[in-house]
Design a protein around this motif. Structure first.
Motif, PDB file in Angstrom:
ATOM      1  N   PHE B 102       0.941  -1.359   0.174  1.00 40.34           N
ATOM      2  CA  PHE B 102       0.085   0.377  -0.020  1.00 40.34           C
ATOM      3  C   PHE B 102       0.859   1.428  -0.111  1.00 40.34           C
ATOM      4  O   PHE B 102       0.741   1.959  -1.006  1.00 40.34           O
ATOM      5  CB  PHE B 102      -0.953   0.077   0.914  1.00 40.34           C
ATOM      6  N   ALA B 103       1.988   0.679   0.613  1.00 37.16           N
ATOM      7  CA  ALA B 103       2.709   2.261   1.106  1.00 37.16           C
ATOM      8  C   ALA B 103       3.238   2.753  -0.246  1.00 37.16           C
ATOM      9  O   ALA B 103       3.745   4.093  -1.054  1.00 37.16           O
ATOM     10  CB  ALA B 103       3.970   2.508   2.147  1.00 37.16           C
ATOM     11  N   LEU B 104       4.038   1.942  -1.330  1.00 36.54           N
ATOM     12  CA  LEU B 104       3.956   2.047  -2.569  1.00 36.54           C
ATOM     13  C   LEU B 104       3.384   1.737  -3.683  1.00 36.54           C
ATOM     14  O   LEU B 104       3.668   3.432  -4.663  1.00 36.54           O
ATOM     15  CB  LEU B 104       4.506   0.583  -3.226  1.00 36.54           C
ATOM     16  N   VAL B 106       1.013   4.692  -2.593  1.00 37.22           N
ATOM     17  CA  VAL B 106       0.486   5.836  -2.514  1.00 37.22           C
ATOM     18  C   VAL B 106       1.386   6.435  -2.781  1.00 37.22           C
ATOM     19  O   VAL B 106       1.436   8.004  -3.102  1.00 37.22           O
ATOM     20  CB  VAL B 106       0.831   5.634  -0.728  1.00 37.22           C
ATOM     21  N   LEU B 107       3.180   6.148  -3.029  1.00 44.23           N
ATOM     22  CA  LEU B 107       4.458   6.547  -3.785  1.00 44.23           C
ATOM     23  C   LEU B 107       4.233   7.175  -4.693  1.00 44.23           C
ATOM     24  O   LEU B 107       4.086   7.624  -5.325  1.00 44.23           O
ATOM     25  CB  LEU B 107       5.828   5.896  -2.787  1.00 44.23           C
ATOM     26  N   ILE B 109       1.090   6.912  -6.542  1.00 46.94           N
ATOM     27  CA  ILE B 109       0.056   7.958  -7.047  1.00 46.94           C
ATOM     28  C   ILE B 109       0.512   9.043  -6.482  1.00 46.94           C
ATOM     29  O   ILE B 109       0.324  10.284  -7.989  1.00 46.94           O
ATOM     30  CB  ILE B 109      -1.025   7.176  -6.075  1.00 46.94           C
ATOM     31  N   GLU B 110       1.867   9.623  -5.817  1.00 50.15           N
ATOM     32  CA  GLU B 110       1.819  11.114  -5.518  1.00 50.15           C
ATOM     33  C   GLU B 110       3.155  10.971  -6.613  1.00 50.15           C
ATOM     34  O   GLU B 110       3.339  12.299  -6.925  1.00 50.15           O
ATOM     35  CB  GLU B 110       2.298  10.931  -4.336  1.00 50.15           C
ATOM     36  N   GLN B 111       4.032  10.147  -6.905  1.00 46.76           N
ATOM     37  CA  GLN B 111       4.917  10.033  -8.786  1.00 46.76           C
ATOM     38  C   GLN B 111       3.760  10.493  -9.943  1.00 46.76           C
ATOM     39  O   GLN B 111       3.969  11.272 -10.198  1.00 46.76           O
ATOM     40  CB  GLN B 111       5.802   9.239  -8.355  1.00 46.76           C
ATOM     41  N   ALA B 113       1.173  11.824  -9.705  1.00 47.92           N
ATOM     42  CA  ALA B 113       0.258  12.922  -9.978  1.00 47.92           C
ATOM     43  C   ALA B 113       1.202  13.978 -10.631  1.00 47.92           C
ATOM     44  O   ALA B 113       0.609  14.892 -11.216  1.00 47.92           O
ATOM     45  CB  ALA B 113       0.093  13.371  -8.092  1.00 47.92           C
ATOM     46  N   ALA B 114       2.712  13.626  -9.662  1.00 52.53           N
ATOM     47  CA  ALA B 114       3.648  15.066 -10.796  1.00 52.53           C
ATOM     48  C   ALA B 114       3.369  15.292 -12.800  1.00 52.53           C
ATOM     49  O   ALA B 114       3.331  16.417 -12.845  1.00 52.53           O
ATOM     50  CB  ALA B 114       4.945  14.899 -10.264  1.00 52.53           C
ATOM     51  N   ASP B 120      -6.251   9.378  -7.905  1.00 56.08           N
ATOM     52  CA  ASP B 120      -6.390   9.875  -6.272  1.00 56.08           C
ATOM     53  C   ASP B 120      -6.652   8.922  -5.322  1.00 56.08           C
ATOM     54  O   ASP B 120      -7.251   8.171  -5.261  1.00 56.08           O
ATOM     55  CB  ASP B 120      -7.999  10.890  -6.901  1.00 56.08           C
ATOM     56  N   ALA B 121      -5.750   9.086  -4.695  1.00 54.67           N
ATOM     57  CA  ALA B 121      -5.586   8.120  -3.748  1.00 54.67           C
ATOM     58  C   ALA B 121      -7.212   7.597  -2.085  1.00 54.67           C
ATOM     59  O   ALA B 121      -6.941   6.805  -1.923  1.00 54.67           O
ATOM     60  CB  ALA B 121      -3.788   8.543  -2.917  1.00 54.67           C
ATOM     61  N   GLU B 122      -7.569   9.193  -2.447  1.00 55.23           N
ATOM     62  CA  GLU B 122      -8.311   9.642  -1.562  1.00 55.23           C
ATOM     63  C   GLU B 122      -9.821   8.229  -2.248  1.00 55.23           C
ATOM     64  O   GLU B 122     -10.520   7.845  -1.755  1.00 55.23           O
ATOM     65  CB  GLU B 122      -9.166  10.509  -0.849  1.00 55.23           C
ATOM     66  N   LEU B 125     -10.073   5.011  -1.025  1.00 57.25           N
ATOM     67  CA  LEU B 125     -10.462   4.753   0.048  1.00 57.25           C
ATOM     68  C   LEU B 125     -12.323   4.603  -0.519  1.00 57.25           C
ATOM     69  O   LEU B 125     -12.324   3.616   0.043  1.00 57.25           O
ATOM     70  CB  LEU B 125      -9.486   5.545   0.998  1.00 57.25           C
TER      71      LEU B 125
END
Lengths: 447, 434, 249
Positions: B102-104, B106-107, B109-111, B113-114, B120-122, B125
Motif C-alpha cells: 500500500f505504501a508503494l 501511495v508513493l 500515485i504521488e509520483q 500526480a507530478a 486519486d488515493a482518496e 478509499l
C-alpha cells in the motif's frame, strides 16, 4: 489528495550534497529537524512496543485499532468546531482518536466473547465499519466546515511535512513515554507473552499487564497518526519486530533491533521526504521498513531464508555423503566407480548437481580421493567414517528389532532417517541396552 | 429529498452490485477464517492499479483488472512465502505485505500526480459513487428500452454487472467443492478438489471484485462488504446455503439503506449529503449489531430469554419436588416453609406462578399439589432419583455426594433409562404415571 | 467441586484431600478431565461449584506457595528466549514489578537448571532444545519458584529416558525436602514406582488414596472402562442450557 509536501524547506530541484548532509545531520532548519527527530523517536517506540504485539500474536488487532481512530478524529473535530473551539487542535483530535480506537478494540473483544465469529471476522468488521463511519464524518466536515477539512484528511495518509513544533513535541513525548514504560515492563510483558497461564498462577495480574500492553500500542498508534497516517502506522508496529526477529533469538536484542529498525526507517523516511518533492513521509518510512524486512528475511544469518536453506542443504549433503561412504564400506570396495555413484543417486533420488557437490565436499573433507583409474577411492578417514556410519546403522537396526518389536524387513527405512542424527550419548545408551539383552554388537571400527 | 433517476439510480445500483459481489464471495472468506485476506488484497491492489496505469497509460477496465489481479495474486503468494519461508506468524505476515504494497501504491500515485495524471488515493478509499450520473437519462419507458439509453450507462456499472455474473457463476458451479474446501481443506484435497487451487481462485475473484468496485465505491466498502454481510448471516443460520442467501439479502439492504441514510438524514438538518460508501459500511455494522442482539438462536436476547425460561422452570421444578417430598414425609406444608426451602429465588413469585398454571393449590396458609402438579412433581423427583442411582451405581460416586449433582441434572429432559425401585438413600423412585 | 469448561461440566463432584509431603499422580483416560482438574485448582478455569483450599486458605492467599508446570504444548517454543531466561521467569515473583533480573537470581536459576541436568544448555534458544529438554526447562522454572506445592501437567509426556530419570530424581528430592507434588500422569506402568498416592479420574473421582490400596485392577477397569456416555451427554445438555442456545438441529 495526499497532503502535499509543500512547505518552505522543500525543494523542487534535486538536493545538493551539502543539503543532504545538512538534513541528515539535523541542521536543515528548525521545523525539518524537529520532524526528523520526532519520526525517529516514533519509529523507535513503535518498534519496541510492536515486539510485544507480535509475540502476543496481536499484530492485526493494531490494524483495526488504527483504522478505528478515524471516527473519533472526525467527531472530535465536529464537536470542537461546533462548540466554538479550534477543531484542528492536535490534542483534541488525538483524544478523540484514542477514545474511538479503544472503543474499536473493545468491540472486537465483545464480538469474540458474545458471538460465534472468529478473530479475523471481528477485526475486519471493526476495521471497516469504524473506518466507514470516519469517512462519513470526513465527508460531513468537507461539505460543512470546508476550512478545516484539509487538516483532518491528513490523518489518513499522514502529513509529516506540515506538522508544527508543538505537534512534534507531543508526538515525541508520547513516544518517549512508550519507550520508557515498555523497557520498565520488559520482564512482565515477556512473561505474559510467553506463558500467560504460568504468569497467572505465579500471581501476576495478567489482565492488567495485557491492558498496559494494549494501552501502549494505542498511545504509539495515536502518536503516529499525524506523521505516518492511520493506514500505514500499523506497518511501523508490525514490520520492525518481524524484520528484527530474523536476526536474533534473544528478547532484549529483538527489542533493541526492532527499535533501531523502526527509528532508522522513521529517520530515513522523513529525511527523504524533506529533500525530495512528492515523497510522502509515511509511505517512504513504511517502504524503508519494507526494504529492511526484505534484506532481513533473505540474508539474516540467524533465521534468514538463505542461511536456513544452506544449513538444510549441508545437512542433506552430509547425510548423502554418509550414505555413499557406508555403501562403499559395505561393498568392501576401496574404489568407488562412477557407475556406483550414479546407481546410488538413482536409488536415493539425488540430482546431478547435488551429487557433484557431495563428491566435492567429501573430497575437500579428505574422506575420499581420486583413484588412479578415473574413479574415486576412500581415504583412511573415509574408511573409518564409513565403518562408523555402518555400525550406527546396525546398532539402531538391532535396537528396533529387539526393543521396539519392529519386523526386521521394515527396519531399514526408519534406520535411514535416524542413523545420521544419533548423538554420541545416544549411541552409548544404545550399546548399553543392547548389551543388557546380550545382543551381539557389531564391531567397533578400528581407529 | 427526492429520488432522481439521473443522479441517484446509478450510484445506488453500483452500491448494490458491489455489495452483492463482495457479500457473495465474503461467505467463503469468513468460513475459512480468511476475512483479513480480503482486507489485505483490497489495500494492496493499489500499486497494481497504478503500475498498470503507468505502463498502459489508460484507465480501461481490462488494464486495471489485470493490474489489480496481478497485485492481488502477488499479495496472496507473498503472504504465503513470508509465512512459510520466513516462519512469520500469519497475521503479521499479512500486515507486512499489505502495508508495504500500500505504501508503494501511495508513493507511486504521488509520483504519477507530478505528471498530471488523474489518479486519486482518496478515491481509492472512499470511491466516488456520487459521480455516477446518467447523462440523458430516459424520461419515459419507451426511451428506456432504446439502445441510446444504454449507451450512456457508466462503464463502472457494466464492470460491476460482469463481475457479479462471473462470481455468481463461480459459486454456483463450484458450490459443493467450495463448501467442502471451506469445511475441511485436507479432505477436499484427498477427494481430488485441490483446496489450494480453490483458495487461489477465491482470492482471484476477491481481487477482481475489489477492482471492479473500487472506483465506484472505494476499497473501504469492499472490505466492509466482504466481511459484514457474511458474518451477519452466519449469526442467523447454521447452514451454508441459507447463509449465502441471507448474506445477499443483507448486502442489498445494506447498500440501499446506507445510500438512503447518506442522502436523507443530513437533509433533515439542512446539511448536504454525506459519503454514501462510508454510510453503507456503517449500515453494515448496524445490521451486524442488530443480528448480534436479536438473532433467533445465537442472539443475545434469545439466549437471555432462554436462560430466564430455564431458570423459572428450574425454580418451579424445585417447588414441585419440595412439595412432593413433603407429601412423602407426611403432608402439605405451610407457605412460609416452602418459601424458606426456595430461598433466594423470589419464592412468592414462583409459588404464585405455579398456582396460575394450576400446579399447586393455595389454601390460606397451606400449599399443596394439584393432580397436574403431582404428575409433574413425580416426574421431577423420578429423574432426580434416577440420576442419583446412576451416579452412585454407574459412576461410582459416594451416596452422600450426589444430591447436588442430581439437583442439576433433574431439570434435563433426559434421564437414565434404568428403573430400579428405590434410590441410593432407599427412597422409592416414582413410576411414570403418564 | 464441579468444574465446567465453556459452561460444559467436565468434572463432577470431585472431592479429594491431598496429604502433605507426598507424590500424587492423577491418572485417567483421555478426556477424563485430568488437566482440567489441576487448572481448576489453580483458578485457570472457572469452577461451577465447590471450592479449593490450600492449607485451609483460599487460592489467593496461598498463591505464593504454589508452583506450576504447564503442558509443554501450551506455549510457543519459537519464542525468543533462552533456557536460562525461561527459568528466570520462575524468579519474577520474588524480583517483583519493574526490577530487572539480577545476578543472584540468575545464579539461582542456573542452580535449578543444574538440578535437572540442563546447565550446559542454559544459553540455548528454547526452540533448539529437544522435547525432553524443554520439559526439563519447565521443571527447572517450577523449581525456581521455590513453592511448597507443585502442580505438573503431563511432565512425562513424550520425553526421552534421560529426562524421565531426571524428572523422577527431582520429584524424589522435592518429597524429601517436604514438598507435595501433584502430577498428571498417563503411564500406568510407572505409577507404583514413582508415586505414593493416586487419583483415578474419569469425569469423576473413581478412587483416590495410597497407591497400594487404590491402584487395583478393579479400580483401573472402572476408570478405563469407557466413558460414561450418559454423563457426557448430560454435560452437553447442561452446557447448551446454560449458554441459552436451544437444542441443536
Amino acid at each position: 489528495m495526499i497532503a502535499p509536501a509543500a512547505i518552505a524547506e522543500v525543494h523542487d530541484h534535486l538536493p545538493t550534497i551539502s543539503e543532504i548532509i545538512e538534513t541528515m545531520t539535523f541542521r536543515a532548519g528548525y521545523n525539518t529537524t524537529l520532524v526528523i527527530a520526532g519520526t525517529l523517536l516514533l519509529g523507535v517506540a513503535a518498534g519496541v512496543i510492536g515486539v510485544f504485539a507480535l509475540l502476543r500474536k496481536r499484530s492485526l488487532m493494531t490494524d483495526a485499532l488504527s483504522h478505528a481512530t478515524l471516527p473519533g478524529i472526525a467527531i472530535a473535530f465536529i464537536a470542537a468546531s461546533t462548540l466554538g473551539y479550534n477543531g484542528r487542535s492536535l490534542p483534541v483530535l488525538l483524544v478523540g482518536a484514542t477514545v474511538s480506537g479503544v472503543l474499536g478494540v473493545v468491540c472486537i473483544q465483545a464480538i469474540l466473547r458474545h458471538t460465534r465469529l472468529r478473530e479475523d471476522a471481528a477485526i475486519g468488521i471493526v476495521l471497516s465499519v469504524f473506518f466507514g463511519a470516519g469517512v462519513v464524518g470526513l465527508s460531513y466536515i468537507q461539505r460543512n466546515h470546508s476550512a478545516g477539512a484539509a487538516g483532518v484528511n491528513g490523518f489518513i495518509y499522514g502529513q509529516a511535512a506540515t506538522m508544527r513544533p508543538s505537534d512534534v513535541a507531543l508526538m515525541g513525548g508520547i513516544a518517549l513515554i512508550a519507550i520508557l514504560s515498555s523497557l520498565l515492563l520488559l520482564k512482565e510483558f515477556s512473561l505474559v507473552c510467553f506463558n500467560d497461564a504460568f504468569a497467572r498462577v505465579d500471581g501476576w495480574p495478567v489482565t492488567v499487564i495485557d491492558l498496559l500492553m494494549m494501552g501502549l500500542v494505542v498511545l504509539v498508534t495515536v502518536a503516529g497518526l499525524q506523521a505516518v497516517g492511520l493506514i500505514l502506522v500499523v506497518a511501523l508496529l508490525i514490520i520492525p519486530p518481524v524484520a528484527a526477529r530474523f536476526w536474533t533469538n534473544r528478547l532484549w536484542l529483538l527489542v533493541l533491533l526492532a527499535g533501531a529498525i523502526g527509528g532508522l526507517s522513521g529517520y530515513f523516511g522523513s529525511v527523504v521526504s524533506a529533500l525530495l518533492p512528492r515523497q510522502p513521509a509515511g509511505a517512504v518510512i513504511v517502504l524503508s521498513c519494507g526494504v529492511v524486512f526484505s534484506i532481513s528475511m533473505v540474508a539474516a544469518p540467524a533465521r534468514g531464508v538463505v542461511a536456513t536453506s544452506i544449513r538444510r542443504l549441508r545437512l542433506r549433503l552430509r547425510i548423502a555423503g554418509d550414505h555413499l561412504l557406508e555403501a562403499a564400506h559395505e561393498e568392501r570396495a576401496p574404489v568407488i566407480s562412477r557407475e556406483t555413484i550414479v546407481a546410488l543417486s538413482r536409488v536415493r533420488g539425488w540430482p546431478a548437481p547435488f551429487r557433484s557437490l557431495m563428491v566435492f565436499l567429501l573430497r575437500r573433507g579428505g574422506l575420499i580421493a581420486k583413484a588412479a583409474n578415473e574413479g574415486l577411492r576412500l581415504t583412511e578417514a573415509g574408511v573409518e567414517r564409513g565403518a562408523r556410519v555402518s555400525r550406527n546403522h546396525a546398532l539402531w537396526e538391532q535396537y528396533l528389532v529387539s526393543y521396539a518389536d519392529i519386523a526386521p524387513s521394515h527396519v531399514d527405512w526408519s534406520v535411514d532417517q535416524v542413523e545420521h542424527v544419533l548423538s554420541d550419548e545416544l549411541i552409548r545408551d544404545l550399546e548399553r541396552r543392547l548389551a543388557e539383552r546380550a545382543v551381539a554388537l557389531p564391531q567397533e571400527p578400528a581407529s | 429529498m427526492k429520488f432522481s433517476v439521473a443522479s441517484d439510480l446509478f450510484p445506488l445500483l453500483a452500491g448494490v452490485l458491489a455489495a452483492l459481489t463482495c457479500g457473495l464471495l465474503g461467505n467463503f472468506l469468513v468460513l475459512r477464517r480468511q476475512s483479513l485476506m480480503g482486507d489485505a488484497i483490497s489495500h494492496s491492489v493499489l500499486p497494481g492499479l497504478v503500475i498498470a496505469f503507468l505502463i498502459a497509460s489508460t484507465r480501461s477496465p481490462l488494464v486495471m483488472f489485470i493490474g489489480a489481479a496481478v497485485a492481488g495474486m502477488a499479495t496472496v503468494i507473498l503472504v504465503e512465502l513470508v509465512k512459510t519461508l520466513g516462519r512469520v506468524e500469519p497475521g503479521a505476515a499479512m500486515g507486512v505485505v499489505f502495508s508495504v504494497l500500500f505504501a508503494l501504491g501511495v508513493l507511486l500515485i504521488e509520483q504519477a500526480a507530478a505528471r498530471h495524471v488523474d489518479l486519486d488515493a482518496e478515491c481509492v478509499l472512499h470511491g466516488q459513487l456520487e459521480s455516477l450520473v446518467w447523462y440523458d437519462a430516459p424520461d419515459s419507458i419507451d426511451a428506456l428500452l432504446s439502445f441510446k439509453a444504454f449507451a450512456n450507462v457508466p462503464r463502472q456499472i457494466w464492470t460491476l454487472v460482469g463481475m457479479l455474473t462471473a462470481s455468481a457463476a463461480f459459486v454456483l458451479l463450484l458450490f459443493k467443492e467450495l463448501r467442502l474446501a471451506a469445511f475441511d481443506p485436507a479432505m477436499a484435497t484427498t477427494q481430488g478438489f485441490n483446496a489450494t487451487v480453490l483458495h487461489y481462485l477465491i482470492m482471484l475473484f476477491v481481487a477482481g471484485a475489489t477492482v471492479a468496485s473500487f472506483d465506484a465505491v472505494g476499497s473501504i466498502l469492499v472490505i466492509a462488504m466482504l466481511v459484514c454481510p457474511a458474518a451477519t448471516a452466519r449469526l442467523l443460520t447454521d447452514r451454508l446455503g441459507p447463509q449465502i442467501v441471507w448474506s445477499l439479502l443483507i448486502a442489498t439492504g445494506t447498500a440501499v439503506g446506507g445510500y438512503a441514510v447518506a442522502s436523507i438524514v443530513p437533509a433533515w438538518f439542512g446539511r448536504d449529503a454525506v459519503n454514501a460508501a462510508g454510510s453503507m459500511a456503517v449500515t453494515a455494522g448496524v445490521l451486524l449489531s442488530a443480528a448480534v442482539v436479536f438473532a433467533p438462536r445465537h442472539g443475545l436476547i434469545s439466549r437471555v430469554v432462554r436462560r430466564r425460561l430455564l431458570a423459572s422452570k428450574v425454580a418451579r421444578d424445585d417447588l414441585l419436588a419440595t412439595l412432593y417430598r413433603a407429601v412423602e414425609a407426611g403432608g402439605p406444608i405451610a407457605i412460609g416453609q416452602a418459601r424458606r426451602l426456595l430461598a433466594g429465588r423470589s419464592p412468592s413469585r414462583v409459588i404464585a406462578r405455579a398456582g396460575r398454571l394450576g400446579l399447586v393449590h393455595i389454601d390460606g396458609d397451606v400449599v399443596s399439589l394439584t393432580a397436574a402438579g403431582r404428575a409433574e412433581a413425580s416426574e421431577v423427583v423420578r429423574r432426580h432419583r434416577l440420576w442419583e442411582h446412576y451416579l452412585v451405581g454407574e459412576a461410582g460416586l459416594a451416596p452422600d455426594h450426589v444430591h447436588a449433582t442430581a439437583e442439576q441434572l433433574e431439570h434435563l429432559d433426559a434421564a437414565p433409562p434404568i428403573g430400579p425401585a428405590s434410590d441410593p438413600h432407599g427412597r422409592p423412585i416414582p413410576a411414570r404415571d403418564r | 467441586m464441579t468444574v465446567a469448561y465453556h459452561r460444559k461440566p467436565v468434572l463432577w463432584d470431585v472431592d479429594y484431600d491431598a496429604p502433605p509431603n507426598k507424590l500424587i499422580a492423577i491418572v485417567g483416560p483421555n478426556g477424563a478431565g485430568k488437566s482440567t482438574l489441576i487448572k481448576a485448582c489453580l483458578g485457570l478455569v472457572p469452577r461451577a461449584s465447590g471450592q479449593v483450599e490450600f492449607w485451609g486458605a483460599p487460592y489467593r492467599k496461598a498463591r505464593s506457595r504454589l508452583g506450576y508446570v504447564p503442558q509443554r504444548e501450551s506455549v510457543d517454543w519459537d519464542f525468543p528466549v533462552s533456557a536460562l531466561d525461561v527459568v528466570c521467569m520462575g524468579r519474577y515473583r520474588r524480583i517483583g514489578w519493574f526490577w530487572p533480573v539480577t545476578r543472584s537470581h540468575k545464579q539461582a536459576a542456573l542452580a535449578c537448571l543444574d538440578r535437572v541436568g540442563m546447565r550446559d544448555y542454559a544459553s540455548r534458544q528454547i526452540s533448539q532444545l529437544s522435547g525432553g529438554q524443554q520439559q526439563r526447562v519447565f521443571l527447572a522454572r517450577a523449581l525456581a519458584q521455590e513453592a511448597d506445592l507443585y502442580f505438573m501437567d503431563e511432565p512425562f509426556a513424550g520425553v526421552d529416558a534421560a529426562t524421565e530419570r531426571a524428572i523422577v530424581g527431582v520429584l524424589r528430592q522435592l518429597r524429601s525436602s517436604g514438598k507435595t507434588v501433584v502430577v498428571v500422569h498417563h503411564d500406568l506402568q510407572t505409577v507404583p514406582e514413582y508415586f505414593d498416592e493416586v487419583i483415578l479420574l474419569n469425569m469423576r473421582v473413581v478412587a483416590s488414596g495410597p497407591v497400594r490400596d487404590v491402584f487395583t485392577r478393579e479400580n483401573l477397569h472402572k476408570t478405563y472402562g469407557g466413558r460414561l456416555t450418559l454423563l457426557s451427554e448430560a454435560s452437553e445438555a447442561v452446557a447448551r442450557a446454560a449458554s441459552g442456545e436451544g437444542p441443536s438441529r
